[in-house]
Every structure is written in C-alpha cells, then in structure tokens.
Design a protein around this motif. Structure first.
Motif, PDB file in Angstrom:
ATOM      1  N   GLN A  18     -15.814   6.167 -44.232  1.00  0.00           N
ATOM      2  CA  GLN A  18     -15.918   5.065 -43.261  1.00  0.00           C
ATOM      3  C   GLN A  18     -14.649   4.964 -42.419  1.00  0.00           C
ATOM      4  OE1 GLN A  18     -18.663   2.418 -42.913  1.00  0.00           O
ATOM      5  NE2 GLN A  18     -17.502   2.698 -41.032  1.00  0.00           N
ATOM      6  N   GLU A  19     -13.507   5.065 -43.059  1.00  0.00           N
ATOM      7  CA  GLU A  19     -12.217   4.958 -42.346  1.00  0.00           C
ATOM      8  C   GLU A  19     -12.077   6.098 -41.326  1.00  0.00           C
ATOM      9  OE1 GLU A  19      -9.993   2.412 -43.177  1.00  0.00           O
ATOM     10  OE2 GLU A  19      -8.631   3.021 -41.558  1.00  0.00           O
ATOM     11  N   LEU A  20     -12.496   7.307 -41.716  1.00  0.00           N
ATOM     12  CA  LEU A  20     -12.436   8.449 -40.790  1.00  0.00           C
ATOM     13  C   LEU A  20     -13.328   8.188 -39.583  1.00  0.00           C
ATOM     14  CD1 LEU A  20     -12.571  11.317 -43.452  1.00  0.00           C
ATOM     15  CD2 LEU A  20     -10.726  11.033 -41.779  1.00  0.00           C
ATOM     16  N   LEU A  21     -14.539   7.677 -39.838  1.00  0.00           N
ATOM     17  CA  LEU A  21     -15.453   7.369 -38.734  1.00  0.00           C
ATOM     18  C   LEU A  21     -14.870   6.279 -37.831  1.00  0.00           C
ATOM     19  CD1 LEU A  21     -18.758   7.369 -40.791  1.00  0.00           C
ATOM     20  CD2 LEU A  21     -18.323   8.856 -38.824  1.00  0.00           C
ATOM     21  N   ASP A  22     -14.298   5.245 -38.458  1.00  0.00           N
ATOM     22  CA  ASP A  22     -13.715   4.144 -37.677  1.00  0.00           C
ATOM     23  C   ASP A  22     -12.619   4.648 -36.751  1.00  0.00           C
ATOM     24  OD1 ASP A  22     -15.379   2.392 -38.982  1.00  0.00           O
ATOM     25  OD2 ASP A  22     -13.843   1.545 -40.305  1.00  0.00           O
ATOM     26  N   ARG A  23     -11.959   5.748 -37.175  1.00  0.00           N
ATOM     27  CA  ARG A  23     -10.873   6.287 -36.335  1.00  0.00           C
ATOM     28  C   ARG A  23     -11.366   7.390 -35.406  1.00  0.00           C
ATOM     29  NH1 ARG A  23      -5.418   6.094 -40.028  1.00  0.00           N
ATOM     30  NH2 ARG A  23      -6.067   4.368 -41.339  1.00  0.00           N
ATOM     31  N   GLY A  24     -12.680   7.537 -35.305  1.00  0.00           N
ATOM     32  CA  GLY A  24     -13.251   8.436 -34.297  1.00  0.00           C
ATOM     33  C   GLY A  24     -13.451   9.870 -34.735  1.00  0.00           C
ATOM     34  N   HIS A  25     -13.312  10.155 -36.029  1.00  0.00           N
ATOM     35  CA  HIS A  25     -13.514  11.528 -36.498  1.00  0.00           C
ATOM     36  C   HIS A  25     -14.987  11.775 -36.825  1.00  0.00           C
ATOM     37  CE1 HIS A  25      -9.225  12.014 -36.514  1.00  0.00           C
ATOM     38  NE2 HIS A  25      -9.078  10.962 -37.306  1.00  0.00           N
ATOM     39  N   GLN A  26     -15.359  13.074 -36.858  1.00  0.00           N
ATOM     40  CA  GLN A  26     -16.722  13.436 -37.283  1.00  0.00           C
ATOM     41  C   GLN A  26     -16.729  13.610 -38.789  1.00  0.00           C
ATOM     42  OE1 GLN A  26     -18.302  16.973 -35.433  1.00  0.00           O
ATOM     43  NE2 GLN A  26     -17.339  16.401 -33.491  1.00  0.00           N
TER      44      GLN A  26
END
Ligand code: UFG
Length: 328
Positions: A18-26
């Motif tokens: 979730q944190e990775l997605l929140d920071r715009g990563h795939q």
C-alpha cells in the motif's frame, strides 16, 4: 519503480504494498493465500497467484517481467508452530526463499528486501537495546530459517552482486493509519489483537503468559513498531541498495511489558480487558528491544507513530470496523 511483493496479501506485506502504491510505484503482489487474504491486497496492485515452492513458475515470473526491486515477505511465521514442526519450517522457509533468490539472480534483479526478524536474538545474554551487529542466537526454528536466508543473501551479493536489505522487525503492530488494512492472522497468536478481541468480547479472555520474568512487573517486554513506520523503513532501505547491502534492526527502542500493553488498551478504549495468568510460552525471551540507530543515521528514518496510543488506536479502529477481519 516496478516492485514485486511476495506475501503481499499478508499483514506486513500488504501495508508495504500500500505504501509503495501511495508513493506512485507499480506493485505486483505474489501470494499463494496459504495465510494471506485476497481482500488485503491493496487497490491498484496486480496479483500473481504463485507458490514460491514451484521453481519453474517462480523463475518464469522473475524472467518474463522486469523488476526494479523484489520485497520478500512470504513465509511461515509462527514461532510456536516452528517449535512443533521444526523441519517443516526450516525446509519450507529456506527452500522458497532460495527459489526466489535464484530466480532473481537469473532474472537480472538487482535489489532485494528481506523480511527478517528479532527472533534471531533468542539468547538472554546480550546487550539491550540490541544493535544490528549483536551475536545471532535464534530462539526457534523460525528464527533459524530467517538467519539462514540472511546468510544466503550475503552469498548472493558476494557471488552475483545482488544487493539486499535484511530488515529485522521487532514486534510489528497497529494498522494502516487510513484504516484501509489491518492485522488478521488465522490463528491469531499476537498479544495486541488478542487483547483487543478479549476487550471487545470476541474472546472469553486474554491469557498473559508468564509472571516471573526478570522485568519490572514480571511479564515479557517487547518493542512494538507501527506497521506504517515499518513500511516507510522498507522504502528508505531500497534507496540504500545502489552500491551496498544493509542489515537493520527495526524498532522504536522502547519496551512495553505485557501488562503495560493491557493497561494501554484499557486506557485508549476506556474499557477493561478480561485477562488471567497463563503458563510461560516456550522460547519467549524476557526482553526484546531494538537499537535502530543505524537505519536512522543512514536513511533518516524516524518512526512517526511510535506512541502506544497510535499503535493501539489504529489496531483498535480497524478491528472495530472489521469485526470478522477480512472475512473470507
Ligand atoms: N502473549 C501473551 N498472551 C498471548 C499472546 C502473547 O501473554 O495470548 C505475550 C507473549 O508471551 C510475549 C508478548 O505477549 O511475551 C508478545 O507476543 P507476540 O506473540 O505478540 O509476539 P512475539 O514477541 O512472540 O513475536 C513477534 C512475532 C515474531 C517475531 C517476534 C520478534 O510474532 O514473528 O515478534 O520479536 F519473531
């Protein structure tokens, strides 16, 4: 970055995804759902339903797609279970991880984040708080399996140049600060969710294991670290891997006894937790507190949700909103 998150349907893995997605990563989650929940996979992540025990499928996934980083959470993770079935734990955790490491090397992956544990520090004769370079003495086959994988990663770096971060969590706790995800183990064995469920009347009562440990109130002391702070530490660690591998202990550097946790839940909720004394649990060290100064110094990591009220408050909020957990 394009990130593969193994065990991304589990507790810590889903929060990091979730944190990775929140920071715009795939994000692509790999899970076999042996303990993970489909509903824990964050919105926006893709899923590959693969078992890391399957060498061919694992190699195929790592070779076919391009990954900037692999974050490896998938594992058997119950200390008590590992004492009952040590060979199974040692075999499964090491075999699946070796399959993944080999697939990463063959697939050209350069960065690997490994979910390790304070269970590496099982012995009682050590410095507290525990620094990253403290002597390793796993207190269980679970801890032993994680130690083996840490060493396998050192060889993978030395021989193939795979850069890794071994992140040794102390007691991961709490739930997503936005309430999207939480903790739902089946069976549940962890103190905070069990105590919350007893307080909410979903369990008859909590048993506190052991009253004669050499601590202030006789109960075990643990270093609880909010799962969102853990997620932040993972992402900061990725940046370290351009030229070197790292090993970090992750905790707040402060311990709370089991009785303090119960009182904390009573304070935050305004309700009482029904509990009674139980026998000490085999393999439980008296005190586990992290010295996390290395990750703080090297990455600027600074836990934001370090108060017991934040940890308990977010866990309580999710559990109240999701009485059946992920309900699958
Ligand atoms: N406890 C109770 N009653 C319960 C459950 C737990 O008294 O019903 C006590 C335990 O005896 C221990 C403390 O609460 O003293 C914390 O226990 P947890 O099971 O919540 O966590 P552990 O410290 O045993 O283990 C956790 C992770 C492990 C990891 C370890 C590293 O589950 O995977 O932290 O510190 F290895």
């Amino acid at each position: 970055m394009r990130c593969l998150v193994t065990g991304g349907a589990g507790y810590v893995g889903s929060h990091v995804a979730q944190e990775l997605l929140d920071r715009g990563h795939q994000v692509v989650v790999l899970d076999n759902f042996s303990t993970g929940h489909r509903k824990a996979i964050p919105v926006g992540a893709e899923l590959r339903e693969v078992d890391l025990g399957n060498v061919e499928e694992t190699k195929y996934l790592l070779a076919k797609e391009k990954w900037d980083v692999v974050l490896h959470f998938a594992a058997l993770s119950l200390v008590g279970d590992s004492m009952n079935d040590p060979c199974h734990y040692l075999k499964r955790n090491t075999e699946t991880s070796l399959n993944l490491i080999q697939a990463c090397v063959e697939g050209g992956v350069k960065k690997f984040i490994f979910s390790s544990t304070a269970a590496l520090f099982g012995g009682e004769n050590r410095v507290v708080p525990i620094p990253d370079d403290a002597g390793i003495e796993p207190g269980s086959p679970y801890g032993e399996s994680k130690f083996f994988i840490e060493r396998a990663l050192k060889w993978a770096d030395k021989i193939y140049g795979l850069k890794f971060a071994c992140l040794r969590y102390f007691n991961a706790a709490g739930a997503d600060i936005h309430g999207r995800l939480g903790e739902d183990h089946r069976p549940e064995t962890h103190l905070i969710p069990l105590a919350i469920d007893a307080m909410l009347g979903r369990r008859p009562l909590l048993k506190i294991f052991g009253s004669d440990y050499p601590t202030n109130d006789g109960t075990c002391v643990r270093d609880y670290i909010h799962v969102n702070d853990l997620a932040d530490a993972h992402i900061r660690s990725i940046d370290q891997l351009e030229h070197k591998s790292v090993t970090y202990n992750l905790g707040n550097g402060r311990g709370f006894s089991n009785l303090e946790i119960v009182r904390g839940i009573e304070r935050v909720s305004g309700r009482s937790v029904p509990w009674e004394w139980g026998e000490s649990r085999i393999g439980d060290p008296a005190v586990l507190i992290a010295d996390s100064s290395r990750i703080r110094k090297e990455t600027g990591w600074n836990p934001k949700y370090s108060s017991l009220d934040d940890i308990i408050g977010t866990a309580l909020h999710w559990r109240e909103k999701n009485p059946q957990g992920y309900n699958e």
